[in-house]
Write an enzyme that holds these catalytic residues in place. Sequence first.
Site, PDB file in Angstrom:
ATOM      1  N   HIS A  17       0.875  -1.192   0.000  1.00  0.00           N
ATOM      2  CA  HIS A  17       0.000   0.000   0.000  1.00  0.00           C
ATOM      3  C   HIS A  17       0.904   1.231   0.000  1.00  0.00           C
ATOM      4  O   HIS A  17       1.484   1.582   1.016  1.00  0.00           O
ATOM      5  CB  HIS A  17      -0.905   0.021   1.240  1.00  0.00           C
ATOM      6  CG  HIS A  17      -1.885   1.160   1.224  1.00  0.00           C
ATOM      7  ND1 HIS A  17      -3.248   0.962   1.267  1.00  0.00           N
ATOM      8  CD2 HIS A  17      -1.729   2.505   1.162  1.00  0.00           C
ATOM      9  CE1 HIS A  17      -3.873   2.125   1.244  1.00  0.00           C
ATOM     10  NE2 HIS A  17      -2.956   3.084   1.174  1.00  0.00           N
ATOM     11  N   HIS A  19       1.676   5.365  -1.677  1.00  0.00           N
ATOM     12  CA  HIS A  19       1.383   6.579  -2.453  1.00  0.00           C
ATOM     13  C   HIS A  19       2.710   7.187  -2.898  1.00  0.00           C
ATOM     14  O   HIS A  19       3.603   7.407  -2.080  1.00  0.00           O
ATOM     15  CB  HIS A  19       0.635   7.607  -1.612  1.00  0.00           C
ATOM     16  CG  HIS A  19      -0.671   7.125  -1.068  1.00  0.00           C
ATOM     17  ND1 HIS A  19      -1.872   7.319  -1.716  1.00  0.00           N
ATOM     18  CD2 HIS A  19      -0.962   6.448   0.072  1.00  0.00           C
ATOM     19  CE1 HIS A  19      -2.854   6.792  -0.999  1.00  0.00           C
ATOM     20  NE2 HIS A  19      -2.327   6.255   0.089  1.00  0.00           N
ATOM     21  N   LYS A 104      -9.279  -0.238  -6.121  1.00  0.00           N
ATOM     22  CA  LYS A 104      -9.299   0.397  -4.804  1.00  0.00           C
ATOM     23  C   LYS A 104     -10.650   1.045  -4.553  1.00  0.00           C
ATOM     24  O   LYS A 104     -11.134   1.839  -5.354  1.00  0.00           O
ATOM     25  CB  LYS A 104      -8.190   1.448  -4.696  1.00  0.00           C
ATOM     26  CG  LYS A 104      -8.150   2.180  -3.359  1.00  0.00           C
ATOM     27  CD  LYS A 104      -7.888   1.218  -2.200  1.00  0.00           C
ATOM     28  CE  LYS A 104      -7.973   1.938  -0.855  1.00  0.00           C
ATOM     29  NZ  LYS A 104      -6.694   2.564  -0.475  1.00  0.00           N
ATOM     30  N   HIS A 141     -10.546   1.060   1.634  1.00  0.00           N
ATOM     31  CA  HIS A 141     -10.322   2.031   2.703  1.00  0.00           C
ATOM     32  C   HIS A 141     -11.525   1.880   3.628  1.00  0.00           C
ATOM     33  O   HIS A 141     -12.630   2.326   3.302  1.00  0.00           O
ATOM     34  CB  HIS A 141     -10.232   3.452   2.149  1.00  0.00           C
ATOM     35  CG  HIS A 141      -9.989   4.487   3.202  1.00  0.00           C
ATOM     36  ND1 HIS A 141      -8.816   5.208   3.280  1.00  0.00           N
ATOM     37  CD2 HIS A 141     -10.752   4.908   4.243  1.00  0.00           C
ATOM     38  CE1 HIS A 141      -8.880   6.030   4.314  1.00  0.00           C
ATOM     39  NE2 HIS A 141     -10.058   5.878   4.908  1.00  0.00           N
ATOM     40  N   HIS A 179      -4.725  -0.737   5.808  1.00  0.00           N
ATOM     41  CA  HIS A 179      -4.296   0.107   6.936  1.00  0.00           C
ATOM     42  C   HIS A 179      -5.279   0.052   8.115  1.00  0.00           C
ATOM     43  O   HIS A 179      -5.797   1.070   8.549  1.00  0.00           O
ATOM     44  CB  HIS A 179      -4.032   1.545   6.500  1.00  0.00           C
ATOM     45  CG  HIS A 179      -5.056   2.179   5.608  1.00  0.00           C
ATOM     46  ND1 HIS A 179      -6.407   2.175   5.881  1.00  0.00           N
ATOM     47  CD2 HIS A 179      -4.918   2.850   4.438  1.00  0.00           C
ATOM     48  CE1 HIS A 179      -7.045   2.823   4.939  1.00  0.00           C
ATOM     49  NE2 HIS A 179      -6.167   3.229   4.043  1.00  0.00           N
ATOM     50  N   ASP A 256       1.255   2.552   3.634  1.00  0.00           N
ATOM     51  CA  ASP A 256       0.406   3.724   3.394  1.00  0.00           C
ATOM     52  C   ASP A 256       1.235   5.005   3.471  1.00  0.00           C
ATOM     53  O   ASP A 256       0.726   6.049   3.868  1.00  0.00           O
ATOM     54  CB  ASP A 256      -0.775   3.776   4.368  1.00  0.00           C
ATOM     55  CG  ASP A 256      -1.829   4.809   3.986  1.00  0.00           C
ATOM     56  OD1 ASP A 256      -1.874   5.186   2.792  1.00  0.00           O
ATOM     57  OD2 ASP A 256      -2.595   5.262   4.864  1.00  0.00           O
TER      58      ASP A 256
END
Length: 352
Positions: A17, A19, A104, A141, A179, A256
């Site tokens: 995970h 970004h 996602k 999420h 997460h 994350d």
Amino acid sequence: MSNSQTQIELIQPDDWHLHIRDGDVMRDALGDTARQFARAIIMPNLNPPVTTVDLAKAYQARIESNLKSLGINGFTPLMTLYLTDNTLADEIQRAKAEGIAALKLYPAGATTNSDAGVNDIKRCYQVLEVMQQVGMPLLVHGEVTHPDVDIFDREAVFIDQVLEPLRKDFPELKIVFEHITTKQAAQYVRDASTSGKNTIAATITPQHLLMNRNAIFAGGIRPHNYCLPVLKREEHRIALLEVATSGNLRFFLGTDSAPHAKGAKESARGCAGCYSAFNALGLYAEAFDSVGKLNRLETFASFYGPDFYSLPRNTKKITLTKKAQNIPSEQPFGDATIVPLRAGETIAWSLS
């Protein structure tokens, strides 16, 4: 894995995970990650979001261009699509054929760049049916966004109102509860019935293993410890640490890591996200070491993620050393700077 008091050797992990943003800042975020991990699931919440295979392929090309310019070999970005109320079932078939790793689910308004997310999961049922058929994982999420639900309760409510009904309607859909932050989520994933098939897993971040919600307010507002889902009480941190270090194959590493420029964090409406990519593996080692479970770091970090995604495990080995390392107070981030998690502190473990 071999380990001693001061050194651990393990198969190189992946980050399930991540970004890395886009544009000029991608280069800095990508460099930190590729130094430690062999692969990473790349989040699609750009602005505009990565909603189609064509957009994912274009994003992948930009990532690979940056890797080349950095002189990095051996790192593989695993691309994802951003699920919306308007995603077409045909796009899932194409995504599977083109090697897209997952879709996602962002509930609309749940976190950074999630305004285009799903308002009603039942609008996506046709797409989810195709995903179940082709074996495409859904990454969730796990928070509801109703304004009448307390921010510290959003994950637990999501389990009851969204996740459990979803799993009943699609019992063979592979789901990663990303997460996770609460003992309710840890217990749900640990105890979930899957009829003999491994269809549910969860990722856990370093900040949720190492900190509770006091870290956001220690000596004043600490914006660089603010993320979504938000840090919870100490009892939840302990529950996450217990399942992460338990050897249960349903739990694996997902940082994350979410980069935001220092100014965007230290503002009247500071962005959510902790930048852990600078020394993520050292942070995980610290968490496992805190409960005497370093011998279980490799399975959590290196084995259970690829197993769930039906990918081969890595073969290259890396070494972590227990040697004090000072985390910089800030570092370059495009034409600005970024503040890494635990900035200005000394941590015990780092990549050799």
